[in-house]
Design a protein around this motif. Structure first.
Motif, PDB file in Angstrom:
ATOM      1  N   ASP A  78      -2.367   4.818   3.097  1.00  0.00           N
ATOM      2  CA  ASP A  78      -2.788   3.758   2.948  1.00  0.00           C
ATOM      3  C   ASP A  78      -4.257   3.593   2.190  1.00  0.00           C
ATOM      4  O   ASP A  78      -4.495   2.764   1.628  1.00  0.00           O
ATOM      5  N   HIS A  88      -1.234   9.439   7.489  1.00  0.00           N
ATOM      6  CA  HIS A  88      -1.157   8.073   7.953  1.00  0.00           C
ATOM      7  C   HIS A  88      -2.213   7.157   6.921  1.00  0.00           C
ATOM      8  O   HIS A  88      -2.010   6.029   6.075  1.00  0.00           O
ATOM      9  N   GLU A 115       0.569  -1.118  -0.546  1.00  0.00           N
ATOM     10  CA  GLU A 115       0.124   0.174   0.001  1.00  0.00           C
ATOM     11  C   GLU A 115       0.940   1.567  -0.332  1.00  0.00           C
ATOM     12  O   GLU A 115       0.435   2.246  -0.185  1.00  0.00           O
ATOM     13  N   HIS A 116       2.116   1.052   0.785  1.00  0.00           N
ATOM     14  CA  HIS A 116       2.413   2.557   0.587  1.00  0.00           C
ATOM     15  C   HIS A 116       3.514   2.837  -0.711  1.00  0.00           C
ATOM     16  O   HIS A 116       3.544   3.467  -0.954  1.00  0.00           O
ATOM     17  N   THR A 157       3.579   4.884   9.300  1.00  0.00           N
ATOM     18  CA  THR A 157       2.615   3.598   9.542  1.00  0.00           C
ATOM     19  C   THR A 157       3.457   4.101  11.141  1.00  0.00           C
ATOM     20  O   THR A 157       4.262   4.818  11.398  1.00  0.00           O
TER      21      THR A 157
END
Ligand SMILES: [Zn+2]
Length: 282
Positions: free
Chosen positions: A237, A233, A74-75, A186
């Motif tokens: 995501d 964050h 996802e990042h 994260t």
């Protein structure tokens, strides 16, 4: 015009769960390919980065095809979407991209270092024309029709003063993403890390790539980049997971306490009915 990398670029680092070193190469590819992950350690098995390849979502978004998987995508996917890349091959010699700084900025800077170039073919975006809503337990997502891609998120960790309640809204442009969202790291809870370690997971998590919370305190406050980094964050995501739509998503994303499972569920709900969206050239 579609966009790919101007040249190939590589980076090595630690995998968040596996803990081993992974070598990653981002390569330009022919127009129309989309974003594809390739496992060089599994004979070059390829997995397209698409919502319908998502299996596991508990500890990051995992895509799978033909017995090969790639986790915690996802990042990197957020950085690829932020850099407006349409066609790219990500080659890995392990099961996850390196976690790098635990943000999307590490990948975004790598993409900027390689540079991007336009190539033949139109960018095809998915424009939401009918609202789609998903509720799983106390998590909720709504995708609403909008002229521009927007993200809004409400996060509630009232059980720890380290986070509490946070809200954030942003219009998804390359500039806003790079400045306000990509740097957000994260985060995780120390008691969960102990549990993950017992399962042989989270072995690459460190106090330099993860904001660590213990009770009401942040253990490594020195690495924080924003006071409301947690909700930023969560948007990072969400942007990464929405990039699995297969093209830019034009919608207003409203998330409440949602995560990877709800993100995937809302895309599946969106594509389950052709009346929900239309494909437009941008
Ligand atoms: Zn994340």
């Amino acid at each position: 015009m579609r966009r790919t990398l101007a040249k190939e670029i590589s980076k090595s680092g630690t995998a968040l769960h596996e803990g081993a070193t992974v070598n990653m190469t981002l390569s330009p590819v022919e127009p129309g390919t989309g974003i594809v992950f390739r496992r060089s350690d599994l004979g070059g098995r390829e997995i397209p980065a698409l919502y319908d390849r998502v299996g596991e979502t508990r500890l990051g978004t995992v895509i799978a095809e033909g017995g090969a998987t790639v986790g915690v995508i996802e990042h990197l996917m957020a950085a690829v979407a932020g850099a407006q890349i349409d066609d790219l091959v990500v080659t890995l010699d392990g099961p996850e991209p390196p976690i790098l700084d635990g943000d999307a900025l590490s990948y975004f800077q790598l993409i900027e270092e390689a540079g991007t170039r336009e190539q033949a073919g139109a960018r095809k975006a998915i424009k939401v024309i009918k609202s789609v809503e998903i509720t799983i337990k106390d998590a909720q997502i709504r995708l609403l029709p909008s002229d521009a891609p927007e993200y809004t998120f409400d996060l509630d960790y009232s059980n720890t003063k380290a986070i509490g309640k946070q809200s954030y809204t942003m219009t998804f442009t390359r500039e806003n993403f790079a400045r306000d969202i990509a740097p957000a790291r994260t985060f995780g809870f120390m008691h969960e890390l102990d549990m993950l370690h017992k399962m042989g997971l989270g072995r690459g998590a460190s106090l330099t790539n993860t904001i660590a919370i213990e009770g009401d305190n942040v253990v490594n406050k020195d690495i924080m980049r924003f006071p409301d980094e947690f909700v930023r964050h969560k948007i990072l995501d969400a942007i990464g997971d929405m990039a699995l739509a297969g093209g830019p998503l034009i919608a207003r994303f409203e998330g409440v306490k949602s995560g990877h499972a709800t993100n995937n569920a809302v895309l599946r709900a969106l594509f389950a009915d052709a009346a929900n969206y239309t494909v437009v050239e941008i």
